[in-house]
Design a protein around this motif. Structure first.
Motif, PDB file in Angstrom:
ATOM      1  N   ILE A  77       0.863  -1.174   0.000  1.00 48.79           N
ATOM      2  CA  ILE A  77       0.000   0.000   0.000  1.00 48.79           C
ATOM      3  C   ILE A  77       0.903   1.229   0.000  1.00 48.79           C
ATOM      4  CG2 ILE A  77      -1.755   1.319   1.252  1.00 48.79           C
ATOM      5  CD1 ILE A  77      -2.795  -1.315   0.155  1.00 48.79           C
ATOM      6  N   SER A  78       0.758   2.064  -0.995  1.00 46.42           N
ATOM      7  CA  SER A  78       1.614   3.240  -1.131  1.00 46.42           C
ATOM      8  C   SER A  78       0.831   4.496  -0.802  1.00 46.42           C
ATOM      9  CB  SER A  78       2.163   3.327  -2.565  1.00 46.42           C
ATOM     10  OG  SER A  78       2.971   4.466  -2.707  1.00 46.42           O
ATOM     11  N   LEU A  79       1.425   5.335   0.051  1.00 51.50           N
ATOM     12  CA  LEU A  79       0.835   6.619   0.413  1.00 51.50           C
ATOM     13  C   LEU A  79       1.727   7.744  -0.103  1.00 51.50           C
ATOM     14  CD1 LEU A  79      -0.133   4.472   2.661  1.00 51.50           C
ATOM     15  CD2 LEU A  79      -0.849   6.481   3.914  1.00 51.50           C
ATOM     16  N   GLY A  80       2.227   7.579  -1.290  1.00 45.85           N
ATOM     17  CA  GLY A  80       3.131   8.559  -1.880  1.00 45.85           C
ATOM     18  C   GLY A  80       4.504   7.958  -2.081  1.00 45.85           C
ATOM     19  N   ASN A  81       5.422   8.773  -2.579  1.00 45.70           N
ATOM     20  CA  ASN A  81       6.753   8.281  -2.899  1.00 45.70           C
ATOM     21  C   ASN A  81       7.559   7.872  -1.672  1.00 45.70           C
ATOM     22  OD1 ASN A  81       6.315   8.753  -5.642  1.00 45.70           O
ATOM     23  ND2 ASN A  81       7.044  10.862  -5.494  1.00 45.70           N
ATOM     24  N   GLU A  82       7.247   8.450  -0.519  1.00 47.92           N
ATOM     25  CA  GLU A  82       8.084   8.265   0.660  1.00 47.92           C
ATOM     26  C   GLU A  82       7.516   7.309   1.703  1.00 47.92           C
ATOM     27  OE1 GLU A  82      11.243   9.706   1.267  1.00 47.92           O
ATOM     28  OE2 GLU A  82      11.043  10.011  -0.885  1.00 47.92           O
ATOM     29  N   LEU A  83       6.291   6.799   1.489  1.00 50.28           N
ATOM     30  CA  LEU A  83       5.674   5.969   2.517  1.00 50.28           C
ATOM     31  C   LEU A  83       4.861   4.843   1.896  1.00 50.28           C
ATOM     32  CD1 LEU A  83       4.819   5.300   5.430  1.00 50.28           C
ATOM     33  CD2 LEU A  83       3.054   7.067   5.239  1.00 50.28           C
ATOM     34  N   LYS A  84       5.191   3.619   2.276  1.00 53.81           N
ATOM     35  CA  LYS A  84       4.404   2.460   1.864  1.00 53.81           C
ATOM     36  C   LYS A  84       4.482   1.401   2.963  1.00 53.81           C
ATOM     37  CE  LYS A  84       8.222   0.544  -0.869  1.00 53.81           C
ATOM     38  NZ  LYS A  84       8.662   0.110  -2.224  1.00 53.81           N
ATOM     39  N   PHE A  85       3.520   0.480   2.950  1.00 50.02           N
ATOM     40  CA  PHE A  85       3.549  -0.575   3.959  1.00 50.02           C
ATOM     41  C   PHE A  85       2.980  -1.869   3.403  1.00 50.02           C
ATOM     42  CE2 PHE A  85      -0.693   1.271   4.779  1.00 50.02           C
ATOM     43  CZ  PHE A  85      -1.477   0.134   4.916  1.00 50.02           C
ATOM     44  N   THR A  86       3.379  -2.962   4.041  1.00 48.26           N
ATOM     45  CA  THR A  86       2.798  -4.276   3.787  1.00 48.26           C
ATOM     46  C   THR A  86       2.392  -4.871   5.135  1.00 48.26           C
ATOM     47  OG1 THR A  86       4.980  -5.324   3.882  1.00 48.26           O
ATOM     48  CG2 THR A  86       4.138  -4.716   1.702  1.00 48.26           C
ATOM     49  N   SER A  87       1.528  -5.882   5.095  1.00 47.00           N
ATOM     50  CA  SER A  87       1.020  -6.461   6.339  1.00 47.00           C
ATOM     51  C   SER A  87       1.009  -7.979   6.265  1.00 47.00           C
ATOM     52  CB  SER A  87      -0.399  -5.959   6.611  1.00 47.00           C
ATOM     53  OG  SER A  87      -1.268  -6.374   5.571  1.00 47.00           O
ATOM     54  N   LYS A  88       1.096  -8.595   7.433  1.00 49.11           N
ATOM     55  CA  LYS A  88       0.946 -10.036   7.569  1.00 49.11           C
ATOM     56  C   LYS A  88       0.094 -10.322   8.803  1.00 49.11           C
ATOM     57  CE  LYS A  88       5.373 -11.429   5.463  1.00 49.11           C
ATOM     58  NZ  LYS A  88       4.830 -12.267   4.380  1.00 49.11           N
ATOM     59  N   GLN A  89      -0.676 -11.389   8.725  1.00 46.97           N
ATOM     60  CA  GLN A  89      -1.500 -11.793   9.861  1.00 46.97           C
ATOM     61  C   GLN A  89      -0.609 -12.322  10.976  1.00 46.97           C
ATOM     62  OE1 GLN A  89      -4.263 -11.637  11.520  1.00 46.97           O
ATOM     63  NE2 GLN A  89      -5.607 -13.322  10.957  1.00 46.97           N
ATOM     64  N   ASN A  90      -0.856 -11.872  12.207  1.00 47.41           N
ATOM     65  CA  ASN A  90      -0.152 -12.444  13.356  1.00 47.41           C
ATOM     66  C   ASN A  90      -1.131 -13.264  14.203  1.00 47.41           C
ATOM     67  OD1 ASN A  90      -1.386 -10.730  15.389  1.00 47.41           O
ATOM     68  ND2 ASN A  90      -0.012  -9.077  14.749  1.00 47.41           N
ATOM     69  N   SER A  91      -0.646 -13.793  15.307  1.00 50.40           N
ATOM     70  CA  SER A  91      -1.439 -14.751  16.088  1.00 50.40           C
ATOM     71  C   SER A  91      -2.151 -14.132  17.291  1.00 50.40           C
ATOM     72  CB  SER A  91      -0.517 -15.890  16.563  1.00 50.40           C
ATOM     73  OG  SER A  91       0.473 -15.405  17.460  1.00 50.40           O
ATOM     74  N   HIS A  92      -2.231 -12.807  17.337  1.00 51.33           N
ATOM     75  CA  HIS A  92      -2.778 -12.140  18.519  1.00 51.33           C
ATOM     76  C   HIS A  92      -4.188 -12.606  18.875  1.00 51.33           C
ATOM     77  CE1 HIS A  92      -3.616  -9.140  21.481  1.00 51.33           C
ATOM     78  NE2 HIS A  92      -4.451  -8.454  20.735  1.00 51.33           N
ATOM     79  N   LEU A  93      -5.017 -12.861  17.885  1.00 52.00           N
ATOM     80  CA  LEU A  93      -6.414 -13.217  18.151  1.00 52.00           C
ATOM     81  C   LEU A  93      -6.680 -14.719  18.056  1.00 52.00           C
ATOM     82  CD1 LEU A  93      -8.211 -10.321  16.231  1.00 52.00           C
ATOM     83  CD2 LEU A  93      -7.556 -10.417  18.632  1.00 52.00           C
ATOM     84  N   ASN A  94      -5.639 -15.507  17.914  1.00 54.78           N
ATOM     85  CA  ASN A  94      -5.829 -16.957  17.778  1.00 54.78           C
ATOM     86  C   ASN A  94      -6.500 -17.579  18.999  1.00 54.78           C
ATOM     87  OD1 ASN A  94      -4.569 -16.685  15.342  1.00 54.78           O
ATOM     88  ND2 ASN A  94      -2.848 -18.058  15.800  1.00 54.78           N
ATOM     89  N   LYS A  95      -6.357 -16.927  20.154  1.00 57.92           N
ATOM     90  CA  LYS A  95      -6.940 -17.474  21.389  1.00 57.92           C
ATOM     91  C   LYS A  95      -8.463 -17.563  21.317  1.00 57.92           C
ATOM     92  CE  LYS A  95      -6.494 -12.805  23.185  1.00 57.92           C
ATOM     93  NZ  LYS A  95      -5.690 -11.924  24.050  1.00 57.92           N
ATOM     94  N   TYR A  96      -9.076 -16.803  20.397  1.00 55.80           N
ATOM     95  CA  TYR A  96     -10.531 -16.816  20.270  1.00 55.80           C
ATOM     96  C   TYR A  96     -11.037 -17.874  19.280  1.00 55.80           C
ATOM     97  CZ  TYR A  96     -10.089 -12.117  22.329  1.00 55.80           C
ATOM     98  OH  TYR A  96      -9.783 -11.053  23.132  1.00 55.80           O
ATOM     99  N   LEU A  97     -10.162 -18.410  18.456  1.00 53.46           N
ATOM    100  CA  LEU A  97     -10.606 -19.222  17.327  1.00 53.46           C
ATOM    101  C   LEU A  97     -11.379 -20.463  17.753  1.00 53.46           C
ATOM    102  CD1 LEU A  97      -7.505 -18.984  14.944  1.00 53.46           C
ATOM    103  CD2 LEU A  97      -9.710 -17.821  14.736  1.00 53.46           C
ATOM    104  N   GLY A  98     -10.914 -21.163  18.772  1.00 53.63           N
ATOM    105  CA  GLY A  98     -11.597 -22.375  19.200  1.00 53.63           C
ATOM    106  C   GLY A  98     -12.967 -22.113  19.791  1.00 53.63           C
TER     107      GLY A  98
END
Length: 204
Positions: A77-98
């Motif tokens: 995701i680009s917010l102009g020439n000087e700023l962009k980001f990517t994301s990955k899922q982490n396990s923070h909410l895994n405790k709720y899955l079951g």
């Protein structure tokens, strides 16, 4: 005074997004005219739209454009020439899955890699375990890491492996604050592990 242009929502625990509607109302009361861009995972966009409708924050009633933008895992995701980001899922909410895996709730909780003006910043957001520190392979310049759900020793080990020039410990339990100096007193850290204060500004 700085004006907020972009908002990034990590996940929907109340301490991470509950003030959003109030913030938008305050912007309206101050007669804001500049647009605001909100970024949230695609699967949570409908929740934010629903929230705004329930608070009567209808698009045509706002004096500025409030743009809700969805992102997907591993997409740039680009917010102009000087700023962009990517994301990955982490396990923070895994405790709720079951317990709630058959509900309509989306268990979305990302960590982020930002590229800002040639610098690389890893922001963990809230995580579930120390393995979430290693979601990205990038060489990083700065680490912004939550320190409630993982141990300081695991953060220290990660810092030794990745060697960022600065580390900011956020979401820090009070009972851990007294341990920080002890854990990071080694010369190799050189005072570069920081507990940010509210209202302080840091320049990368």
């Amino acid at each position: 005074m700085y004006s907020i242009e972009n908002i990034l929502i990590t996940h929907l625990h109340p301490d991470h997004f509950a003030g959003l509607a109030t913030l938008v109302v305050q912007m309206k009361l101050q007669n804001r005219s500049q647009p605001v861009n909100l970024f949230i995972h695609n699967e949570l966009v409908s929740y934010i739209n629903f929230l705004f409708e329930q608070f009567y924050l209808f698009e045509e009633r706002l004096p500025f454009n409030f743009n809700i933008n969805g992102f997907d895992w591993d997409r740039i995701i680009s917010l102009g020439n000087e700023l962009k980001f990517t994301s990955k899922q982490n396990s923070h909410l895994n405790k709720y899955l079951g317990l709630y895996s058959n509900s309509s709730v989306k268990f979305i909780s990302p960590s982020f890699m930002f590229h800002v003006g040639g610098k690389v910043i890893h922001y963990t957001s809230d995580v579930g375990s120390n393995s979430d520190l290693y979601l990205f392979d990038d060489k990083i310049d700065f680490l912004i890491v939550e320190s409630t759900h993982i141990e300081l020793k695991d953060i220290k080990e990660f810092l030794i492996k990745k060697s960022p020039s600065k580390c900011f410990l956020v979401h820090l339990d009070e009972d851990k604050e007294s341990l920080v100096n002890e854990f990071f007193k080694d010369e190799i850290f050189g005072g570069n592990v920081i507990i940010p204060d509210d209202g302080n500004e840091y320049y990368f």
